[in-house]
Design a protein around this motif. Structure first.
Motif, PDB file in Angstrom:
ATOM      1  N   GLY A  69     -70.056  40.806  46.276  1.00  0.00           N
ATOM      2  CA  GLY A  69     -70.569  40.441  47.591  1.00  0.00           C
ATOM      3  C   GLY A  69     -69.541  40.406  48.698  1.00  0.00           C
ATOM      4  N   GLY A  70     -68.336  40.883  48.424  1.00  0.00           N
ATOM      5  CA  GLY A  70     -67.315  40.986  49.459  1.00  0.00           C
ATOM      6  C   GLY A  70     -66.864  39.642  49.996  1.00  0.00           C
ATOM      7  N   VAL A  71     -66.700  39.581  51.327  1.00  0.00           N
ATOM      8  CA  VAL A  71     -66.133  38.386  51.967  1.00  0.00           C
ATOM      9  C   VAL A  71     -67.035  37.171  51.834  1.00  0.00           C
ATOM     10  N   GLN A  72     -68.317  37.392  51.570  1.00  0.00           N
ATOM     11  CA  GLN A  72     -69.224  36.250  51.408  1.00  0.00           C
ATOM     12  C   GLN A  72     -68.810  35.367  50.234  1.00  0.00           C
ATOM     13  N   VAL A  73     -68.209  35.982  49.224  1.00  0.00           N
ATOM     14  CA  VAL A  73     -67.795  35.237  48.040  1.00  0.00           C
ATOM     15  C   VAL A  73     -66.601  34.334  48.343  1.00  0.00           C
ATOM     16  N   LEU A  74     -65.856  34.631  49.427  1.00  0.00           N
ATOM     17  CA  LEU A  74     -64.606  33.931  49.719  1.00  0.00           C
ATOM     18  C   LEU A  74     -64.791  32.675  50.558  1.00  0.00           C
ATOM     19  N   LYS A  75     -66.010  32.389  50.989  1.00  0.00           N
ATOM     20  CA  LYS A  75     -66.238  31.186  51.792  1.00  0.00           C
ATOM     21  C   LYS A  75     -65.945  29.948  50.958  1.00  0.00           C
ATOM     22  N   THR A  76     -65.091  29.068  51.482  1.00  0.00           N
ATOM     23  CA  THR A  76     -64.663  27.907  50.706  1.00  0.00           C
ATOM     24  C   THR A  76     -64.369  26.725  51.627  1.00  0.00           C
ATOM     25  N   THR A  77     -64.493  25.550  51.072  1.00  0.00           N
ATOM     26  CA  THR A  77     -64.101  24.323  51.777  1.00  0.00           C
ATOM     27  C   THR A  77     -62.817  23.743  51.178  1.00  0.00           C
ATOM     28  N   CYS A  78     -62.217  24.484  50.257  1.00  0.00           N
ATOM     29  CA  CYS A  78     -61.012  24.000  49.553  1.00  0.00           C
ATOM     30  C   CYS A  78     -59.802  24.876  49.825  1.00  0.00           C
ATOM     31  N   LEU A  79     -59.715  25.433  51.030  1.00  0.00           N
ATOM     32  CA  LEU A  79     -58.611  26.363  51.311  1.00  0.00           C
ATOM     33  C   LEU A  79     -57.257  25.692  51.137  1.00  0.00           C
ATOM     34  N   HIS A  80     -57.150  24.409  51.517  1.00  0.00           N
ATOM     35  CA  HIS A  80     -55.880  23.701  51.380  1.00  0.00           C
ATOM     36  C   HIS A  80     -55.499  23.522  49.912  1.00  0.00           C
ATOM     37  N   LEU A  81     -56.504  23.307  49.041  1.00  0.00           N
ATOM     38  CA  LEU A  81     -56.228  23.195  47.609  1.00  0.00           C
ATOM     39  C   LEU A  81     -55.779  24.534  47.033  1.00  0.00           C
ATOM     40  N   HIS A  82     -56.384  25.612  47.516  1.00  0.00           N
ATOM     41  CA  HIS A  82     -55.983  26.944  47.060  1.00  0.00           C
ATOM     42  C   HIS A  82     -54.519  27.216  47.430  1.00  0.00           C
ATOM     43  N   PHE A  83     -54.157  26.867  48.655  1.00  0.00           N
ATOM     44  CA  PHE A  83     -52.777  27.114  49.093  1.00  0.00           C
ATOM     45  C   PHE A  83     -51.781  26.245  48.327  1.00  0.00           C
TER      46      PHE A  83
END
Length: 299
Positions: A69-83
């Motif tokens: 699903g492309g960029v739709q799959v990348l929507k997240t509320t945990c970007l700070h945790l990922h970094f």
């Protein structure tokens, strides 16, 4: 198995079994990546190896991401945790790759296997995961098994710089494994977790790679691409595993990499196994079985 008990536990009825199988597969491919790192020692710097592992892993994920699903799959509320996970993960990866390249395969795997000792502690304070006596006993038993295989009294020089660097990587790695559980509990799918790690890790590791750049030929790039494939597959399996059961319960199963590394090291580099090492492996396997037995008895 009583459905209400499983529901209160917060995992599927077969959660531990599925998580254990995924962990075992992940550890096998992780040891395969360690073999590639060891093979590349002297050909590529540790910094290059870390960078290309993440870069090729990112490239391999792009077709899968597009199919999902492309960029739709990348929507997240945990970007700070990922970094944060990528930052600590890159440092831990650099330490562990340094050890993989300079130590016997089984010994490097053993240093990596000190990581589960820290996972339940971090999970207890961060995720509020309960520590049962089965988990504590399994960790203690696993520690005994690791010490039997490592046998630090055999050679004083075993505690060298590579060993200390590997231990530091294990401590940091314990925190990254719990962060996977934290993000998976926030309904972050495995693909998204692995993609953001590959993305941020590639960016964070590019500068050290440039500073310690060594010329590479086509064969070396091929090995680095294989490393990216092995490591990315191991990470996908690991991330999925921690979505099925708490980190503290799955930690003992990661000891399987000790067995894999010892057998592959013997097969590829003729690294011998002592009777004490074989005894230690048996103890490590028993530690994994103890965790599964404890889960069944509670159910």
């Amino acid at each position: 198995m009583n459905v209400s008990i499983v529901a209160r536990a917060g995992i599927p009825a077969s959660g531990l079994a599925r998580g254990a199988v995924l962990i075992l597969a992940s550890e096998f491919f992780l040891v395969c990546s360690g073999m590639v790192i060891k093979h590349l020692h002297g050909v590529a710097s540790t910094e290059q190896t870390v960078f290309f592992r993440n870069l090729f892993g990112l490239v391999l994920l792009l077709p899968w991401l597009w199919h999902r699903g492309g960029v739709q799959v990348l929507k997240t509320t945990c970007l700070h945790l990922h970094f944060m996970r990528a930052l600590t993960g890159v440092i831990a990866m650099s330490c562990l790759y340094y050890a993989w390249a300079r130590l016997p395969l089984a010994e490097a795997a053993l240093l990596k296997q000190t990581m589960p000792f820290f996972v339940p502690i971090v999970a207890f304070f961060w995720m509020k995961e309960r520590l049962s006596w089965h988990t504590v006993a399994a960790i203690a038993l696993g520690f005994v098994g690791v010490m039997l295989v490592l046998n630090p009294m055999q050679e004083a020089s075993v505690f060298n710089l590579a060993v200390l660097v590997g231990l530091a990587g294990a401590v940091l790695g314990g925190g990254t494994k719990v962060s996977i559980r934290r993000m998976r509990s926030s309904e972050e799918p495995a693909l998204r977790v692995v993609f953001y790690f590959a993305l941020f890790a590639s960016v964070l590791s590019v500068i050290p790679a440039v500073l310690y750049w060594q010329p590479l030929d086509a064969v070396a790039y091929g090995w680095l691409m294989l490393l990216g494939a092995f490591a990315t597959l191991a990470q996908l399996l690991l991330t999925a595993a921690y979505g099925y059961a708490p980190a503290g319960q799955l930690g003992a199963f990661t000891y399987a990499s000790v067995v894999f590394a010892a057998l592959l090291g013997w097969w590829w580099w003729n690294e011998s196994l002592s009777g004490l090492a074989l005894l230690g492996m048996s103890v490590i396997i028993a530690a994994g079985m103890l965790v599964m037995w404890g889960q069944r008895s509670r159910a």
